[in-house]
Enzyme design. Sequence first.
Site, short mmCIF file in Angstrom:
data_model
loop_
_atom_site.label_atom_id
_atom_site.label_comp_id
_atom_site.label_asym_id
_atom_site.label_seq_id
_atom_site.Cartn_x
_atom_site.Cartn_y
_atom_site.Cartn_z
N ASP A 63 0.82 -1.21 0.00
CA ASP A 63 0.00 0.00 0.00
C ASP A 63 0.85 1.27 0.00
OD1 ASP A 63 -2.70 1.36 0.48
OD2 ASP A 63 -1.55 2.06 2.21
N GLU A 108 1.56 -0.13 -4.84
CA GLU A 108 0.66 0.99 -5.14
C GLU A 108 1.50 2.25 -4.96
OE1 GLU A 108 -3.30 3.39 -3.64
OE2 GLU A 108 -1.94 2.43 -2.22
#
Length: 577
Positions: free
Chosen positions: A245, A282
């Site tokens: 993330d 990401e």
Amino acid sequence: MTVFEVWVPEKTVKLRIDGTDRDMERGDDGWWRLDVPDAGPGTDYSYVLTEHDSPLPDPRSKWQPDGVHGPSRVYDHAAYPWSDGAWTGRQLPGSVLYELHVGTFTPQGTFDAAVERLDHLVELGIDMVELLPVNSFNGEYNWGYDGVCWFAPHEAYGGPDGLKRFVDACHQRGLGVVLDVVYNHFGPSGAYAPMFAPYLSSAGANPWGDSVNLDGPESEEVRRYIIDSVLSWLRDYHVDALRLDAVHALVDHNAVHLLEQMAVEVDSLSVHVGRPLALIAESDLNDPKLITPRAATGYGLDAQWADDVHHALHTLLTGERQGYYGDFGSLECLETVLTSAFFHAGTWSSFRRRNHGRPVDRTRVPGHRFVAYLQNHDQIGNRAIGDRLSATLSPGLLKIGATLLLTSPFTPMLFMGEEWAASNPWQFFTSHPEPELAEAVQTGRRREFASHGWAETEVPDPQDPATFQRSKLDWSELGKPGHAEILDLYKRLITLRREHTDLTDPRLDKVEVWHGDQYVVMRRGRCLVAANLAAVPQTVSLKAVPSKVLLATEPGVVLQRDRVELPAETAVVVYAR
């Protein structure tokens, strides 16, 4: 016998078992250790710091059966009876991913309930299932990005054994598992690790909390903490890949970035376990350095999410231009992302008010290193009312979007329910027990969207249990009119992608795109994809002689010499001689 170990470099710590505090021995490395012969699996324990009388859970806890504030429980990874011994892994190139949230994928919201729906994913043609974060967080339900125990699966989902049963069941069906993990911040409640040692940086914060200490004093053990978590998910839970993330929020000024160090150790583990393992980032940076091989001075990650592809498709289909969508929406933009992945590649970003990104070398970087999507948890859940594309787009435009995604040169990912145009929203939900934190989340959410023109009354209360319940999939829709038709198209598109190697060719420099008045054509070898976005029929030039229709989203497609007649809001895939 269990060896209890905890890193506390600047304080004194004791081990508490059965209400009794036991002295531990401190090593020169700041680790405290104690062998307890009678503390086998299932034993509850906690630590007591000299400056904090209350017992605290283990920062490296493998099991938190009573939540993030309760004691830790000894767990033996070796005791689980795995049945996936024949599993040889799943390569990311050529795969179709499916993102799901355990708590809202089924009415029960557990790993075991999710297993009961895996056959649907197999029939759909999915290769890898991507779980939103499942490590322990405070409360019963949450998106998962407020996790505080980076080694322990959330108990309400089924705990450690529940996650293993899910992964085992996936592997038995030929499905790989991708796990979303968060290492850029700790959640706002139950983050006890920083009380033990300097896990947080004094250099500042990111949008979600204090930054993690990756390059300050004592940071080597913090980096080890993160990488050991990474290796545990892949080794102990047999997970096949991790989605990292918001890696742009990992502040690291070391010569060897944490991501590079992570990639090196994961590659080593892959050799050890004898199956492919992947790391997917990401990132908001639009920087191909993340996926550039280490031999070429990159970080060596396997893939990264491609938000620009989403933005180009979303704005073209919906007409939305607010916020970060402002630069997107044209057919020229779509052409750029279909051939280069990034739209902003050293170019001006009006949203950021600066130049952004770096170009992708189309001759060297394969398209499968970019995970692309029409919808995902962020792009739905971070809308004020959590509305899916199916809430606003016509069936024709939904089908065009699916066709362009699943015939693109990228690694496609679907969001749960997308494949049947699920009608329920997927909203932002939390279950913080602390009144102050709950109020802060409620207020912050409404203020955030008020600045975008949404009335406060339109923004659902994240703490309202109804917000969570509304976000659960309605599986009864699968066979209903409209939904079944979309599901059939997704199945046909995934099958077509697998049958024609031209559609999985990852070479970006071999993708050719042209467009006209509300139509676009993408050439992938001998396969041509044409889409008519207009509300009226159009004749579209193919620049080649088509021999047959491989797939059409609607009837009425007519092939001509070097062109095709397309009904309104229709896409077609044809094979050319």
